[in-house]
Design a protein around this motif. Structure first.
Motif, short mmCIF file in Angstrom:
data_model
loop_
_atom_site.label_atom_id
_atom_site.label_comp_id
_atom_site.label_asym_id
_atom_site.label_seq_id
_atom_site.Cartn_x
_atom_site.Cartn_y
_atom_site.Cartn_z
N UNK A 165 0.83 -1.20 0.00
CA UNK A 165 0.00 0.00 0.00
C UNK A 165 0.87 1.25 0.00
N UNK A 166 2.01 1.17 0.65
CA UNK A 166 2.97 2.28 0.65
C UNK A 166 4.35 1.70 0.33
N UNK A 167 5.21 2.48 -0.32
CA UNK A 167 6.53 1.97 -0.66
C UNK A 167 7.36 1.67 0.59
N UNK A 168 8.30 0.76 0.44
CA UNK A 168 9.26 0.48 1.51
C UNK A 168 10.43 1.44 1.35
N UNK A 169 10.58 2.35 2.29
CA UNK A 169 11.67 3.33 2.21
C UNK A 169 13.01 2.69 2.56
N UNK A 170 14.06 3.20 1.94
CA UNK A 170 15.42 2.80 2.30
C UNK A 170 15.81 3.59 3.55
#
Length: 502
Positions: A165-170
Motif C-alpha cells: 500500500x505504501x513503498x518500503x523506504x530505504x
C-alpha cells in the motif's frame, strides 16, 4: 540567499550513458563537497524549489506525488518477483559474493548510469543519497547490494510477495530522523510534500540502481522504463514566483531548464491506469477512460484501463477525492485490494529467525500452489511440484515443513530433506516422477541454499542411519506411522532404497 545545493554545477543526465566513468567521478566529487550538509539544509533547498513550482497549481503537485508513490510500489513489486527468482534459480547470492570487487563495480556503474539517465529528478536526487550510492561503497562489500535488494522487497508479514500500500523506504538515520520531526511539526503542505518527495525519489533511484545492477550482472537485458503521462500547463513553472526567490535572470534560466526537462521526461510518457493494483501502460491499442468529475471540476486526469479497475479503485481510494482538491494526506495514502489473494500456507518466521531469499521464494511458490508439498526448482528449466497423495504422509510432512520453514530448526530440515530424497528414489509416490529432473543431488543443493545448511548432506545420512535402525525401516518422518499403514504405504515400491550422500 539560496542554498548552494540549488546552484552548484552538477553532472548532466546526458553524460550518464555517454561517459559513465567520468560522469560518476564528477558526481562523487560533487557529493563529497556536501557530505556534511544536514538534511535540513537540503530540505530547505528542495522546499524552495517546490514552492516555486507548485505556487500556481498545488493539486497537480499532489497528483504527481501520488503517481510517484504508486509507481514506486509497482517497481518494488516487480523487483521482488524478479529477485526471488534470481536468488532461488540463478544463485544470485553466491555468484555476487564470489565476484571480484572490479566485477561488482563494473555492473554497479551500469546500474548507476542507467538509473540516473531515466529522468532529471532521479538524476539530481543522487545528491541526497550520499555514500549509499557511491561506486566504491556498492562494490567493496557484496552484501551491500544484496541487502539493498532485500530492503525494497514487497513482502507482507507472512513473507508473501504482493503490491504494498505504501513503498518500503530505504532507511537513512539522518533523513528518517528529520522526516519524523517534519511530520510532527506545523509545516505547510508544500513543506511536507518536499520532504516526502525527497524520500520517495531517493528510494526510487536506489531501487532502479540495484535492479539494473543485478540484471546487468546476470547478463539480462536492462528493462525499458516507461513513465506516466502528464499534460503540460503554461503555468507549470511560473517565472514571476521564481523571481521572488532568485531574481529575474536566474528565474528565467531556471524556468527554461525546467520546461526542457519536463518536455523530455513527461511530454512523451504513455498513459497508465490509476488503479494501484494495475498501473497498466496504454500501448495505444485502445483509449483509457477518464474520470469525468475529476476532469470537469479539477482538470485532473484520472485514467482507468477498464471499468473493473475503476470499480476496484472507487471505495478504497478514489471516492474520497473524486472532484475534490487533494491534500498531502490524501495524496500520500493509497489502499490496495490484491487482484489475487494468496493465502499463506506457511506461517511467518518465529522469533529472530530470518528466511533466506531462496526460502522466501519457496514459501511464495507453495502459497500459489497450495496442493504442492514442496517445489524443486534449483537448476531446473521448470519447477517440479512434489506432492504426497497419502493423507497421513502429507500431514506428517507438512507439520515438519512448517517447523523447518518458521524456525529453521535443523533437525526438521534434515528429516524433511531425507524424506524428499528418499521419496524421490521411490518414484511411484512422487508426482511428477524423479525423471523430470528432481534428483537427490538437486534437492539437497536447493535445501542447503534455502536453509543455509552447508552440512545438510551429513545430517541426511544420519537420518538414513536412523531409518536403517527402525524395525520396520520407516523414514524418521514416518516413524509414528502404524505398521499396517506402513505396509500399505510401501506396497508397489521399488524395493528398499537408501539415501547415501557424499
Amino acid at each position: 540567499m539560496m542554498h548552494p545545493a540549488l546552484t552548484f554545477p552538477r553532472p548532466t543526465k546526458e553524460d550518464a550513458l555517454k561517459q559513465p566513468a567520468k560522469w560518476n567521478s564528477d558526481w562523487e566529487s560533487t557529493t563529497k563537497k556536501f557530505q556534511h550538509v544536514p538534511p535540513s539544509k537540503f530540505f530547505e533547498a528542495e522546499a524552495t524549489l517546490l514552492k516555486m513550482r507548485v505556487a500556481a497549481d498545488m493539486d497537480t503537485a499532489f497528483i504527481r506525488h501520488q503517481s510517484l508513490l504508486g509507481n514506486l510500489c509497482g517497481l518494488q513489486l516487480m523487483i521482488t518477483e524478479e529477485a526471488l527468482t534470481y536468488f532461488a534459480r540463478n544463485d544470485l547470492e553466491a555468484k555476487w559474493m564470489q565476484a571480484s570487487s572490479a566485477v561488482r563495480g563494473k555492473h554497479a556503474l551500469i546500474g548507476l548510469s542507467n538509473a540516473c539517465s531515466i529522468a532529471k529528478d532521479l538524476h539530481d536526487v543522487r545528491l541526497y543519497c550520499g555514500r549509499e550510492l557511491t561506486l566504491s561503497h556498492l562494490q567493496e562489500d557484496g552484501k551491500i547490494v544484496l541487502d539493498l535488494v532485500q530492503a525494497v522487497m514487497a513482502l507482507n508479514d507472512a513473507g508473501i510477495c504482493e503490491m504494498p500500500e505504501t513503498p518500503k523506504d530505504i532507511a537513512d538515520a539522518a533523513w528518517d530522523s528529520f522526516a519524523q520531526v517534519q511530520r510532527g511539526s506545523t509545516a505547510s503542505e508544500s513543506e511536507k510534500l518536499a520532504v516526502a518527495n525527497i524520500l520517495a525519489l531517493r528510494t526510487k533511484l536506489i531501487c532502479h540502481v540495484v535492479h539494473f545492477t543485478v540484471r546487468s550482472f546476470l547478463g539480462l537485458e536492462l528493462p525499458e522504463v516507461k513513465l506516466e503521462a502528464q499534460k503540460y500547463h503554461k503555468d507549470q513553472f511560473p517565472e514571476a514566483t521564481m523571481e521572488q526567490f532568485v531574481g529575474r535572470a536566474a528565474a528565467k534560466a531556471a524556468a527554461k531548464e525546467d520546461k526542457a526537462a519536463w518536455k523530455e521526461t513527461h511530454g512523451k510518457r504513455p498513459e497508465h491506469c490509476s488503479y494501484t493494483g494495475c498501473f497498466k501502460i496504454n500501448t495505444g491499442a485502445g483509449k483509457f477512460s477518464r474520470c469525468k468529475r475529476c476532469w470537469d471540476d479539477m482538470k485532473r486526469e484520472v485514467l482507468y484501463c477498464s471499468g473493473a479497475c475503476q470499480t476496484a479503485d472507487w471505495k478504497p481510494n478514489h471516492k474520497a477525492i473524486c472532484g475534490k482538491p487533494l491534500s498531502f494526506e490524501t495524496a500520500s495514502t493509497r489502499k490496495y485490494t490484491p487482484s489475487e489473494n494468496f493465502a499463506p500456507v506457511i506461517g511467518p518466521p518465529i522469533g529472530s529467525y530470518k528466511r533466506s531469499p531462496s526460502l522466501v521464494y519457496q514459501t511464495n511458490l507453495l502459497s500459489r500452489n497450495p496442493k504442492a508439498d514442496y517445489v524443486i526448482s534449483d537448476s531446473l528449466k521448470e519447477p517440479v511440484f512434489m506432492d504426497f497423495p497419502d493423507p497421513e504422509t502429507q500431514s506428517l510432512f507438512r507439520k515438519c515443513r512448517e517447523k523447518a520453514m518458521t524456525t529453521g530448526d535443523r533437525e526438521n530440515v534434515a528429516i524433511m530433506g531425507h524424506f524428499l530424497c528418499w521419496m524421490t528414489l521411490q518414484t511411484r509416490q512422487v508426482q511428477p516422477p524423479a525423471s523430470d529432473g528432481a534428483t537427490v543431488n538437486v534437492i539437497v543443493a536447493q535445501l542447503k541454499k534455502e536453509y543455509r545448511f552447508d552440512d545438510l548432506h551429513l545430517a541426511i545420512n544420519e537420518m538414513q542411519q536412523r531409518q536403517n535402525m527402525d524395525p520396520f525401516k520407516r523414514p524418521v518422518l514416518l516413524s509414528s506411522m502404524s505398521p499396517p499403514n506402513w505396509v500399505r504405504f510401501c506396497s508397489g515400491m521399488n524395493g528398499y532404497q537408501q539415501v547415501v550422500l557424499t
